[in-house]
Design a protein around this motif. Structure first.
Motif, PDB file in Angstrom:
ATOM      1  N   ILE A   1      14.635  17.835  -5.949  1.00  0.00           N
ATOM      2  CA  ILE A   1      15.226  16.528  -6.248  1.00  0.00           C
ATOM      3  C   ILE A   1      14.160  15.438  -6.322  1.00  0.00           C
ATOM      4  CG2 ILE A   1      16.849  14.784  -5.385  1.00  0.00           C
ATOM      5  CD1 ILE A   1      18.245  17.363  -4.033  1.00  0.00           C
ATOM      6  N   GLY A   2      13.197  15.485  -5.414  1.00  0.00           N
ATOM      7  CA  GLY A   2      12.093  14.534  -5.465  1.00  0.00           C
ATOM      8  C   GLY A   2      11.144  14.833  -6.618  1.00  0.00           C
ATOM      9  N   HIS A   3      10.065  14.085  -6.693  1.00  0.00           N
ATOM     10  CA  HIS A   3       9.078  14.309  -7.759  1.00  0.00           C
ATOM     11  C   HIS A   3       8.388  15.658  -7.592  1.00  0.00           C
ATOM     12  CE1 HIS A   3       9.655   9.911  -7.582  1.00  0.00           C
ATOM     13  NE2 HIS A   3       9.487   9.983  -8.892  1.00  0.00           N
TER      14      HIS A   3
ATOM     15  N   ILE B   1      17.337   8.221  -0.179  1.00  0.00           N
ATOM     16  CA  ILE B   1      15.871   8.174  -0.237  1.00  0.00           C
ATOM     17  C   ILE B   1      15.393   7.970  -1.666  1.00  0.00           C
ATOM     18  CG2 ILE B   1      13.764   9.545   0.073  1.00  0.00           C
ATOM     19  CD1 ILE B   1      15.252  10.851   2.502  1.00  0.00           C
ATOM     20  N   MET B   2      16.006   8.677  -2.611  1.00  0.00           N
ATOM     21  CA  MET B   2      15.606   8.523  -4.018  1.00  0.00           C
ATOM     22  C   MET B   2      15.930   7.124  -4.528  1.00  0.00           C
ATOM     23  SD  MET B   2      14.070  11.302  -4.786  1.00  0.00           S
ATOM     24  CE  MET B   2      13.870  11.050  -6.553  1.00  0.00           C
ATOM     25  N   ALA B   3      17.023   6.541  -4.061  1.00  0.00           N
ATOM     26  CA  ALA B   3      17.388   5.176  -4.478  1.00  0.00           C
ATOM     27  C   ALA B   3      16.352   4.182  -3.953  1.00  0.00           C
ATOM     28  CB  ALA B   3      18.781   4.826  -3.965  1.00  0.00           C
ATOM     29  N   ILE B   4      15.920   4.347  -2.708  1.00  0.00           N
ATOM     30  CA  ILE B   4      14.878   3.482  -2.146  1.00  0.00           C
ATOM     31  C   ILE B   4      13.584   3.643  -2.929  1.00  0.00           C
ATOM     32  CG2 ILE B   4      13.401   3.100  -0.124  1.00  0.00           C
ATOM     33  CD1 ILE B   4      15.856   3.959   1.600  1.00  0.00           C
ATOM     34  N   ALA B   5      13.221   4.883  -3.215  1.00  0.00           N
ATOM     35  CA  ALA B   5      11.985   5.155  -3.953  1.00  0.00           C
ATOM     36  C   ALA B   5      12.015   4.525  -5.340  1.00  0.00           C
ATOM     37  CB  ALA B   5      11.767   6.659  -4.060  1.00  0.00           C
ATOM     38  N   GLU B   6      13.159   4.604  -5.992  1.00  0.00           N
ATOM     39  CA  GLU B   6      13.275   4.027  -7.333  1.00  0.00           C
ATOM     40  C   GLU B   6      13.151   2.507  -7.279  1.00  0.00           C
ATOM     41  OE1 GLU B   6      16.293   4.158 -11.198  1.00  0.00           O
ATOM     42  OE2 GLU B   6      16.647   5.474  -9.473  1.00  0.00           O
ATOM     43  N   ARG B   7      13.753   1.879  -6.259  1.00  0.00           N
ATOM     44  CA  ARG B   7      13.671   0.414  -6.146  1.00  0.00           C
ATOM     45  C   ARG B   7      12.239  -0.063  -5.943  1.00  0.00           C
ATOM     46  NH1 ARG B   7      18.497   0.895  -3.094  1.00  0.00           N
ATOM     47  NH2 ARG B   7      17.402   0.780  -1.093  1.00  0.00           N
TER      48      ARG B   7
ATOM     49  N   ASN C   1       9.394   1.874  -6.660  1.00  0.00           N
ATOM     50  CA  ASN C   1       8.443   2.611  -7.495  1.00  0.00           C
ATOM     51  C   ASN C   1       7.557   3.528  -6.650  1.00  0.00           C
ATOM     52  OD1 ASN C   1       7.305   3.338  -9.979  1.00  0.00           O
ATOM     53  ND2 ASN C   1       5.681   1.805  -9.789  1.00  0.00           N
ATOM     54  N   LEU C   2       8.194   4.344  -5.811  1.00  0.00           N
ATOM     55  CA  LEU C   2       7.481   5.260  -4.932  1.00  0.00           C
ATOM     56  C   LEU C   2       7.742   6.702  -5.329  1.00  0.00           C
ATOM     57  CD1 LEU C   2       8.386   3.633  -1.483  1.00  0.00           C
ATOM     58  CD2 LEU C   2       6.358   3.189  -2.892  1.00  0.00           C
ATOM     59  N   TYR C   3       6.811   7.573  -4.988  1.00  0.00           N
ATOM     60  CA  TYR C   3       7.009   9.008  -5.155  1.00  0.00           C
ATOM     61  C   TYR C   3       7.775   9.571  -3.954  1.00  0.00           C
ATOM     62  CZ  TYR C   3       3.345   8.807  -8.746  1.00  0.00           C
ATOM     63  OH  TYR C   3       2.601   8.523  -9.861  1.00  0.00           O
ATOM     64  N   VAL C   4       8.493  10.642  -4.206  1.00  0.00           N
ATOM     65  CA  VAL C   4       9.139  11.393  -3.122  1.00  0.00           C
ATOM     66  C   VAL C   4       8.637  12.836  -3.181  1.00  0.00           C
ATOM     67  CG1 VAL C   4      11.310  12.290  -2.185  1.00  0.00           C
ATOM     68  CG2 VAL C   4      11.190   9.937  -3.065  1.00  0.00           C
ATOM     69  N   ILE C   5       8.034  13.267  -2.083  1.00  0.00           N
ATOM     70  CA  ILE C   5       7.573  14.654  -1.951  1.00  0.00           C
ATOM     71  C   ILE C   5       8.425  15.298  -0.866  1.00  0.00           C
ATOM     72  CG2 ILE C   5       5.643  16.192  -1.436  1.00  0.00           C
ATOM     73  CD1 ILE C   5       4.639  12.726  -2.131  1.00  0.00           C
ATOM     74  N   GLU C   6       9.231  16.269  -1.223  1.00  0.00           N
ATOM     75  CA  GLU C   6      10.093  16.928  -0.246  1.00  0.00           C
ATOM     76  C   GLU C   6       9.328  18.033   0.483  1.00  0.00           C
ATOM     77  OE1 GLU C   6      14.162  18.012  -1.599  1.00  0.00           O
ATOM     78  OE2 GLU C   6      13.443  17.245  -3.543  1.00  0.00           O
ATOM     79  N   ASP C   7       9.269  17.919   1.801  1.00  0.00           N
ATOM     80  CA  ASP C   7       8.759  19.018   2.610  1.00  0.00           C
ATOM     81  C   ASP C   7       9.954  19.920   2.920  1.00  0.00           C
ATOM     82  OD1 ASP C   7       7.867  20.762   4.565  1.00  0.00           O
ATOM     83  OD2 ASP C   7       6.611  19.269   5.570  1.00  0.00           O
TER      84      ASP C   7
ATOM     85  N   LYS D   1       0.812  -1.221   0.000  1.00  0.00           N
ATOM     86  CA  LYS D   1       0.000   0.000   0.000  1.00  0.00           C
ATOM     87  C   LYS D   1       0.845   1.271   0.000  1.00  0.00           C
ATOM     88  CE  LYS D   1      -4.046  -1.976   2.332  1.00  0.00           C
ATOM     89  NZ  LYS D   1      -4.961  -1.833   3.498  1.00  0.00           N
ATOM     90  N   THR D   2       2.144   1.146   0.162  1.00  0.00           N
ATOM     91  CA  THR D   2       2.998   2.331   0.229  1.00  0.00           C
ATOM     92  C   THR D   2       3.093   2.983  -1.143  1.00  0.00           C
ATOM     93  OG1 THR D   2       4.306   1.257   1.956  1.00  0.00           O
ATOM     94  CG2 THR D   2       5.240   3.233   0.935  1.00  0.00           C
ATOM     95  N   LYS D   3       2.873   4.290  -1.178  1.00  0.00           N
ATOM     96  CA  LYS D   3       2.916   5.008  -2.448  1.00  0.00           C
ATOM     97  C   LYS D   3       3.938   6.145  -2.476  1.00  0.00           C
ATOM     98  CE  LYS D   3      -0.376   2.753  -4.583  1.00  0.00           C
ATOM     99  NZ  LYS D   3      -0.552   1.672  -3.597  1.00  0.00           N
ATOM    100  N   ALA D   4       4.360   6.624  -1.307  1.00  0.00           N
ATOM    101  CA  ALA D   4       5.237   7.793  -1.311  1.00  0.00           C
ATOM    102  C   ALA D   4       6.045   7.893  -0.019  1.00  0.00           C
ATOM    103  CB  ALA D   4       4.418   9.074  -1.506  1.00  0.00           C
ATOM    104  N   ILE D   5       7.128   8.653  -0.111  1.00  0.00           N
ATOM    105  CA  ILE D   5       7.943   9.025   1.039  1.00  0.00           C
ATOM    106  C   ILE D   5       7.957  10.544   1.111  1.00  0.00           C
ATOM    107  CG2 ILE D   5      10.226   8.852   2.138  1.00  0.00           C
ATOM    108  CD1 ILE D   5      10.773   6.470   0.215  1.00  0.00           C
ATOM    109  N   VAL D   6       7.766  11.091   2.309  1.00  0.00           N
ATOM    110  CA  VAL D   6       7.805  12.543   2.504  1.00  0.00           C
ATOM    111  C   VAL D   6       8.913  12.880   3.500  1.00  0.00           C
ATOM    112  CG1 VAL D   6       6.528  14.622   3.137  1.00  0.00           C
ATOM    113  CG2 VAL D   6       5.333  12.711   2.040  1.00  0.00           C
ATOM    114  N   PRO D   7      10.127  13.087   3.006  1.00  0.00           N
ATOM    115  CA  PRO D   7      11.192  13.537   3.905  1.00  0.00           C
ATOM    116  C   PRO D   7      11.008  15.015   4.230  1.00  0.00           C
ATOM    117  CG  PRO D   7      12.020  13.394   1.669  1.00  0.00           C
ATOM    118  CD  PRO D   7      10.599  12.908   1.626  1.00  0.00           C
TER     119      PRO D   7
END
Length: 370
Positions: A174-176, A138-144, A146-152, A119-125
């Motif tokens: 750097i994130g999406h 973080i981007m390497a994990i997201a790519e492995r 298939n997750l989005y990265v939204i930078e706060d 169910k995981t769709k994104a990471i918000v660092p």
């Protein structure tokens, strides 16, 4: 804590003229001033910029633009301003917490991968206090996965991430998607609320712009569900003036932080902010740690020195988020930081006399306690 008026006085003629120009035009909403500021900030950051009403809206619009659906899981931290988490909850998304690092205050990347589910769709660092989280990992994990990265990056505008190959990019680019705030106390602060969303992808940027304007494609043509989230023209005019001096303001913050570092080092019972090699530090806050936090704050208050606790309670223990099922002890670093952190005055107008008074007062406190 933040001398917004003192900073204004250094740019008074330009800011007053910019505000008067908007007033004379009577174009207070969606004017050329907003577009001009977006363009200039986009040039500064080397990405697409869409202005919006505030940093909280920026996060919500980011989740909407990526098509996140109720029940989707998003990994973030319990030690941050509440907007990071509340926007997830408002959209029916499930915040999944990863603890932070004790030294950087940012997400502990070693905790992320074990939290990922179907169910995981994104990471918000969150780039807390002005220094980037470890985005390369973080981007390497997201790519492995298939997750989005939204930078706060609400607190980190002006900081740069330094990749292992030496390349640099601004926080939030750097994130999406990147999200920022122009709240008056921020490094680039308006005279009211304001925010912006960054996206390197042109198509995604177009979707974000549409969502922020009621989902509009053309006037009275709505291609998606949107919201009303606009930066007003007076705020854009003020921010555009401030942007011209922004690098100078960041340098002033870094110089104040260097003074604190030099004069507060090696004090028993006091831990200074950590610098990482993969990020510059924009010093939205200069945050120290001490087990004597409450006593120190009271002592400084007696001396007429303001200080602030960011943040006094980790979110997994807040009443509103009990429904997530977390308990005391689940995120020990965040819980400990909530008891130890204290931010000293940090802004562009700190004088040598003020800095000396602050550090001498801190030294006096610890000399009495040690």
């Amino acid at each position: 804590m933040c001398d917004t008026y003192g900073q204004y006085l250094t740019m008074k003629a330009e800011i007053d003229a910019a505000m008067q120009e908007v007033i004379r035009s009577t174009q207070f909403i969606k004017s050329g001033k907003v577009l001009e500021f977006e363009k200039n900030l986009a040039t500064y950051l080397s990405t697409n910029v869409i202005a919006c009403a505030n940093g909280t809206d920026a996060l919500q619009i980011a989740y909407m633009a990526l098509g996140l659906q109720p029940g989707d899981e998003v990994i973030t931290v319990p030690f941050t301003f509440i907007a990071t988490v509340e926007t997830l909850a408002l959209m029916g998304l499930k915040p999944v917490f990863a603890d932070v690092c004790a030294d950087t205050f940012n997400i502990d990347v070693s905790k992320i991968e074990k939290l990922i589910t179907a169910k995981t769709k994104a990471i918000v660092p969150v780039h807390l206090f002005g220094q980037c989280a470890n985005l390369e990992e973080i981007m390497a994990i997201a790519e492995r996965h298939n997750l989005y990265v939204i930078e706060d990056s609400a607190q980190a505008i002006g900081a740069e991430y330094i990749f292992s190959n030496g390349n640099r990019k601004h926080a939030g680019t750097i994130g999406h998607i990147g999200c920022t705030s122009f709240f008056p106390s921020k490094n680039l602060g308006a005279f009211g609320d304001g925010g912006a969303i960054y996206a390197g992808d042109e198509k995604l940027a177009a979707v974000i712009r549409s969502i922020a304007n009621h989902g509009m494609k053309a006037k009275y043509q709505y291609e998606r569900i949107g919201v009303n989230s606009r930066l007003d023209s007076i705020q854009a005019a003020i921010l555009d003036v401030k942007l011209k001096y922004f690098d100078r303001h960041i340098l002033a913050r870094q110089q104040a932080a260097a003074f604190y570092d030099k004069h507060l080092k090696n004090i028993e019972g006091l831990i200074l902010p950590t610098r990482v090699e993969y990020s510059t530090h924009a010093f939205h806050q200069y945050t120290i740690k001490t087990e004597k936090r409450n006593e120190l704050q009271a002592f400084l208050q007696q001396k007429g020195i303001p200080s602030m606790i960011y943040y006094p309670g980790a979110h997994h223990l807040q009443k509103a988020y009990h429904y997530l099922g977390y308990k005391n002890g689940d995120f020990p670093v965040s819980e400990q930081l909530a008891e130890m952190v204290l931010s000293l005055p940090m802004h562009t107008e700190l004088t040598l006399e003020q800095l000396e008074y602050i550090v001498n007062s801190v030294k006096e406190f610890f000399s009495q306690k040690n």
